[in-house]
Design an enzyme around this catalytic site. Structure first.
Site, PDB file in Angstrom:
ATOM      1  N   ASP A 105      48.783 -27.919 100.972  1.00 47.96           N
ATOM      2  CA  ASP A 105      48.224 -27.195  99.821  1.00 47.96           C
ATOM      3  C   ASP A 105      49.418 -26.758  98.973  1.00 47.96           C
ATOM      4  O   ASP A 105      50.179 -25.870  99.353  1.00 47.96           O
ATOM      5  CB  ASP A 105      47.386 -26.009 100.301  1.00 47.96           C
ATOM      6  CG  ASP A 105      46.711 -25.257  99.153  1.00 47.96           C
ATOM      7  OD1 ASP A 105      47.233 -25.313  98.021  1.00 47.96           O
ATOM      8  OD2 ASP A 105      45.680 -24.602  99.391  1.00 47.96           O
TER       9      ASP A 105
ATOM     10  N   LYS B 206      44.736 -22.585  89.225  1.00 47.85           N
ATOM     11  CA  LYS B 206      45.894 -21.713  89.121  1.00 47.85           C
ATOM     12  C   LYS B 206      46.893 -22.276  88.096  1.00 47.85           C
ATOM     13  O   LYS B 206      46.605 -22.284  86.930  1.00 47.85           O
ATOM     14  CB  LYS B 206      46.511 -21.523  90.511  1.00 47.85           C
ATOM     15  CG  LYS B 206      45.462 -21.201  91.612  1.00 47.85           C
ATOM     16  CD  LYS B 206      44.845 -19.837  91.481  1.00 47.85           C
ATOM     17  CE  LYS B 206      43.633 -19.601  92.387  1.00 47.85           C
ATOM     18  NZ  LYS B 206      43.767 -19.912  93.776  1.00 47.85           N
TER      19      LYS B 206
ATOM     20  N   ARG C  96      28.579 -38.727  88.573  1.00 47.67           N
ATOM     21  CA  ARG C  96      28.998 -38.120  89.842  1.00 47.67           C
ATOM     22  C   ARG C  96      30.010 -39.032  90.544  1.00 47.67           C
ATOM     23  O   ARG C  96      30.951 -38.568  91.177  1.00 47.67           O
ATOM     24  CB  ARG C  96      27.793 -37.818  90.739  1.00 47.67           C
ATOM     25  CG  ARG C  96      28.193 -37.289  92.110  1.00 47.67           C
ATOM     26  CD  ARG C  96      27.109 -36.469  92.815  1.00 47.67           C
ATOM     27  NE  ARG C  96      25.773 -36.979  92.622  1.00 47.67           N
ATOM     28  CZ  ARG C  96      25.278 -38.085  93.190  1.00 47.67           C
ATOM     29  NH1 ARG C  96      26.016 -38.811  93.997  1.00 47.67           N
ATOM     30  NH2 ARG C  96      24.046 -38.479  92.944  1.00 47.67           N
TER      31      ARG C  96
ATOM     32  N   TYR D   5      44.953 -19.838 102.733  1.00 53.36           N
ATOM     33  CA  TYR D   5      44.075 -19.225 101.727  1.00 53.36           C
ATOM     34  C   TYR D   5      42.794 -18.757 102.409  1.00 53.36           C
ATOM     35  O   TYR D   5      42.227 -19.487 103.220  1.00 53.36           O
ATOM     36  CB  TYR D   5      43.782 -20.269 100.646  1.00 53.36           C
ATOM     37  CG  TYR D   5      42.819 -19.783  99.608  1.00 53.36           C
ATOM     38  CD1 TYR D   5      43.211 -18.827  98.676  1.00 53.36           C
ATOM     39  CD2 TYR D   5      41.508 -20.252  99.559  1.00 53.36           C
ATOM     40  CE1 TYR D   5      42.323 -18.370  97.725  1.00 53.36           C
ATOM     41  CE2 TYR D   5      40.618 -19.801  98.610  1.00 53.36           C
ATOM     42  CZ  TYR D   5      41.028 -18.857  97.693  1.00 53.36           C
ATOM     43  OH  TYR D   5      40.142 -18.399  96.757  1.00 53.36           O
TER      44      TYR D   5
HETATM   45  C1  LIG Z   1      42.839 -20.288  94.848  1.00 49.37           C
HETATM   46  C2  LIG Z   1      43.297 -21.119  95.974  1.00 49.37           C
HETATM   47  C3  LIG Z   1      42.435 -22.013  96.626  1.00 49.37           C
HETATM   48  C4  LIG Z   1      40.969 -22.103  96.271  1.00 49.37           C
HETATM   49  O1  LIG Z   1      40.762 -22.445  94.939  1.00 49.37           O
HETATM   50  P1  LIG Z   1      39.310 -22.412  94.270  1.00 49.37           P
HETATM   51  O2  LIG Z   1      39.439 -23.289  93.087  1.00 49.37           O
HETATM   52  O3  LIG Z   1      39.032 -20.969  93.930  1.00 49.37           O
HETATM   53  O4  LIG Z   1      38.309 -22.905  95.263  1.00 49.37           O
HETATM   54  C5  LIG Z   1      42.947 -22.790  97.646  1.00 49.37           C
HETATM   55  N1  LIG Z   1      44.244 -22.706  98.027  1.00 49.37           N
HETATM   56  C6  LIG Z   1      45.097 -21.849  97.434  1.00 49.37           C
HETATM   57  C7  LIG Z   1      46.518 -21.789  97.890  1.00 49.37           C
HETATM   58  C8  LIG Z   1      44.656 -21.032  96.397  1.00 49.37           C
HETATM   59  O5  LIG Z   1      45.501 -20.165  95.825  1.00 49.37           O
END
Ligand SMILES: *Cc1c(COP(=O)(O)O)cnc(C)c1O
Length: 373
Positions: A171, A196, A47, A99
């Site tokens: 982000d 993504k 962890r 998001y």
């Molecule tokens: C998908 C996404 C998130 C969250 O991602 P997870 O891995 O599903 O928690 C955060 N910010 C953006 C811009 C996203 O597209």
């Protein structure tokens, strides 16, 4: 080293024990001590850290050009760890179109915990200035934003945050380090949903935070990772590392193909609007051209006739898959308002497209037949 080279090599090396060229996966949860009680190899319990995760963290640190990185089991867990590193009573400024999971964490979980957030239209830098308070500790940036792909001027907003004594976080999920360099623009922290484009194949959930400086705040993020424990499995880290190797080439192709789709859709009589920062007519185009190397693989369009017409187009596609998420090799289409549910501000006529790696002419033909009444 250049980005393509870092994508292949950063954080990785030939395994010294076996000569394996592809990095091994280390599932061990625990690590041996020396007779004197020390851990000379630096690993104690998984962890806190493990070799596969450490490789991913080193890779992401180098890809973004930061001082350190922490990996999580999802970007939402990464977001929660950053917010946990603030204190009750602190104030956050965030975009109204962040998001939706980030909005939920701020509005629900962390509002109860004592964090206050002001939501602003961050394409208007003066709105960020007006939202600042003496207690403002974090300005959360997300650009391009979902699903209208609005562009925040990162350099401008990061400077406003810095002058107010607050940190800025960008982000960078949609742009990826290939198209946008938040540290060069003045941001203090960068966050990614590796789910993504970084993972890139729609088969792994993950998040990463990268820091420009290894300071006290960063040590709190590191502790939040180890103590709250929202960490990724070694196999998930390995999948993200594998995806990153082809990231620059995938993102460039996806950006080029998205631009072609956007141009074709913009000229289609059944399309009311196209949201893509790469179109010169887009209000986001000038800032996007300044701070991005290309405009990304995500676009949205509005179908004339509202919700029913949009749903009918989504029902007719053959090559696109009707599904949420983005950044994989296969193209996806979704009716965004129904995914976001109650409280969504997304137009009912809007379809969001994640451009995959198929030939763009096949994608254009598929949208063309789906748009034919
Ligand atoms: C998908 C996404 C998130 C969250 O991602 P997870 O891995 O599903 O928690 C955060 N910010 C953006 C811009 C996203 O597209």
């Amino acid at each position: 080293m250049r980005l393509e080279t870092l994508a292949v090599h950063a954080g990785r090396r030939v395994d010294p024990a076996t000569g394996a060229v592809t990095m091994p996966i280390h599932p061990s949860t625990t690590f041996e001590r020396d007779p004197d009680g020390s851990y000379p190899r630096g690993f104690l319990y998984a962890r806190n850290s493990n070799p596969t995760r450490a490789a991913l963290e080193a890779c992401m640190r180098d890809l973004e050009g930061g001082a350190d990185a922490t990996a999580f089991g999802s970007a939402s867990a990464a977001t929660a760890a950053v917010l946990l590193s603030l204190a009750p009573g602190d104030h956050v400024v965030a975009p109204t179109d962040a998001y939706h999971g980030t909005l939920r964490l701020l509005r629900e979980t962390f509002a109860t915990w004592g964090l206050e957030t002001t939501f602003v239209d961050m394409t208007d830098a003066s709105a960020v200035e007006r939202a600042l308070r003496p207690a403002t500790k974090l300005v959360w940036i997300e650009t391009p934003s979902n699903p209208l792909w609005k562009i925040v001027d990162v350099a401008r907003v990061a400077a406003i945050a810095r002058d107010a004594g607050a940190r800025s976080l960008c982000d960078n999920t949609v742009a990826t380090p290939v198209l946008q360099r938040p540290f060069d623009l003045g941001a203090d922290l960068v966050l990614h949903a590796t789910t993504k484009y970084l993972g890139g194949h729609g088969d792994v959930l993950g998040g990463v935070v990268v820091t420009r400086a290894d300071d006290d705040f960063w040590q709190r993020v590191r502790r939040a990772q180890a103590t709250a424990g929202g960490v990724p499995s070694p196999f998930d880290c390995w999948l993200v590392l594998r995806g990153i190797q082809t990231l620059p080439w995938r993102v460039r192709a996806q950006s080029a193909h998205a631009l072609r789709l956007a141009e074709v859709l913009a000229g289609h009589p059944r399309v009311e609007a196209v949201h893509y920062p790469g179109l010169p007519a887009s209000p986001a185009h000038d800032v996007a051209r300044r701070q991005m190397r290309a405009f990304g693989g995500m676009l949205s369009f509005e179908v004339r006739g509202g919700r029913d017409a949009a749903m009918a187009v989504a029902a007719k596609v053959r090559l696109f898959t009707r599904a949420t998420s983005f950044g994989g090799t296969e193209s996806l289409i979704e009716h965004r308002a129904s995914i976001e549910g109650a409280g969504s501000r997304t137009p009912e006529s809007l379809l969001r497209v994640s451009v995959g790696l198929e030939h763009p002419d096949d994608l254009i033909e598929d949208l063309g037949q789906a748009l034919t009444v």
